[in-house]
Write a protein that holds these residues in place. Sequence first.
Motif, PDB file in Angstrom:
ATOM      1  N   GLY A 112       0.678  -1.039   0.183  1.00 24.75           N
ATOM      2  CA  GLY A 112      -0.216  -0.015   0.063  1.00 24.75           C
ATOM      3  C   GLY A 112       0.540   0.841  -0.012  1.00 24.75           C
ATOM      4  O   GLY A 112       1.769   1.440   0.525  1.00 24.75           O
ATOM      5  N   LEU A 165      -3.481   0.700  -3.313  1.00 23.71           N
ATOM      6  CA  LEU A 165      -3.280  -0.683  -2.431  1.00 23.71           C
ATOM      7  C   LEU A 165      -3.554  -1.807  -3.863  1.00 23.71           C
ATOM      8  O   LEU A 165      -4.049  -1.793  -5.022  1.00 23.71           O
ATOM      9  CB  LEU A 165      -3.984  -1.787  -1.495  1.00 23.71           C
ATOM     10  N   LEU A 225      -5.071  -4.310   4.252  1.00 19.46           N
ATOM     11  CA  LEU A 225      -5.058  -3.070   3.475  1.00 19.46           C
ATOM     12  C   LEU A 225      -6.780  -2.561   3.746  1.00 19.46           C
ATOM     13  O   LEU A 225      -7.412  -3.209   3.168  1.00 19.46           O
ATOM     14  CB  LEU A 225      -3.974  -2.959   3.008  1.00 19.46           C
ATOM     15  N   LEU A 271      -8.262   0.932   1.664  1.00 15.79           N
ATOM     16  CA  LEU A 271      -7.967   2.350   1.090  1.00 15.79           C
ATOM     17  C   LEU A 271      -9.552   2.996   1.534  1.00 15.79           C
ATOM     18  O   LEU A 271     -10.820   2.266   1.001  1.00 15.79           O
ATOM     19  CB  LEU A 271      -7.837   1.955  -0.572  1.00 15.79           C
ATOM     20  N   VAL A 325      -4.658   5.115   3.763  1.00 13.12           N
ATOM     21  CA  VAL A 325      -4.691   3.954   3.215  1.00 13.12           C
ATOM     22  C   VAL A 325      -4.159   3.491   4.774  1.00 13.12           C
ATOM     23  O   VAL A 325      -3.141   4.078   5.953  1.00 13.12           O
ATOM     24  CB  VAL A 325      -3.169   3.166   2.391  1.00 13.12           C
TER      25      VAL A 325
END
Length: 274
Positions: free
Chosen positions: A6, A78, A178, A180, A185
């Motif tokens: 990311g 990402l 991850l 977003l 992020v």
Amino acid sequence: MCRLLGWSADRPVTVAEVIGDAALARLRDLACVHAQGWGMAWYVEGDDELHTHRSTMAAMEDPEFEQFTTGMPVRRGLLHLRMATPGLGLTEQDTHPFVADGLAFAHNGAIFPQDRLDVLLPPGAPAPAGSTDSERYFARLRDALGNKRGGAAVARAAGRVMSRIRWHELTTSSLNALLLAGDEVHLISLHEPGKEPEGVQLWPSDVTTPPPYLDLSLMTGDGFSVVASSGIFGDETPVIPVDSASVVTLGKDGRVARTSAITEGIVRPLRRSA
């Protein structure tokens, strides 16, 4: 098991620019074993729309991987390489990132047993499109987040997912992920330190001394920051280890906006009352 990458920058940049040629080459090599698809989510300059791309091809065999990583400058995004957990589907619906409610999500880990994964779903949630534990993890995380999007809220939500897993006597060695979320992020670092996945080839055959598989790291540069799974950055790149049970949030200016501790489900696991 998968690999996560990311980034956020104060200007449009390609993946190749923020991680460098050596790390990009390692990413391609990792796709030899993380070969059950890949995907990206990103925001471009001057556009509030969340863009995504998913492929069931191995990244190293997909010409679009080269296009996306070397020829598409974006502000933040990402990337995910998939090593599918045996028993789960291999369709595009099973490929990361998953997208809902303006969020994109990618996970590295596995939750067992697979025949009880639906206990993660919030009450009234729509049926998942695919078979994965990751999509169900994402559904529970969104429910715990509600309308909040900041790093502290993501840390609380991740802890609640872990509490849910323990309450229902599921098991996991990693909820690394991850997320977003608009201007930010979020890297969720939530794994059992020192735990290594068993019974599967994790690394290309020429990697003789692999790093701990579930470890995560942070790299900062001139106007950008990158978070990544192990095996992507090498000795040529100075990185900062990311503690487990934490969320690292990258802001839209390319800097680390905050680090938030995950406490729920970690310090005091939930138990059913007698």
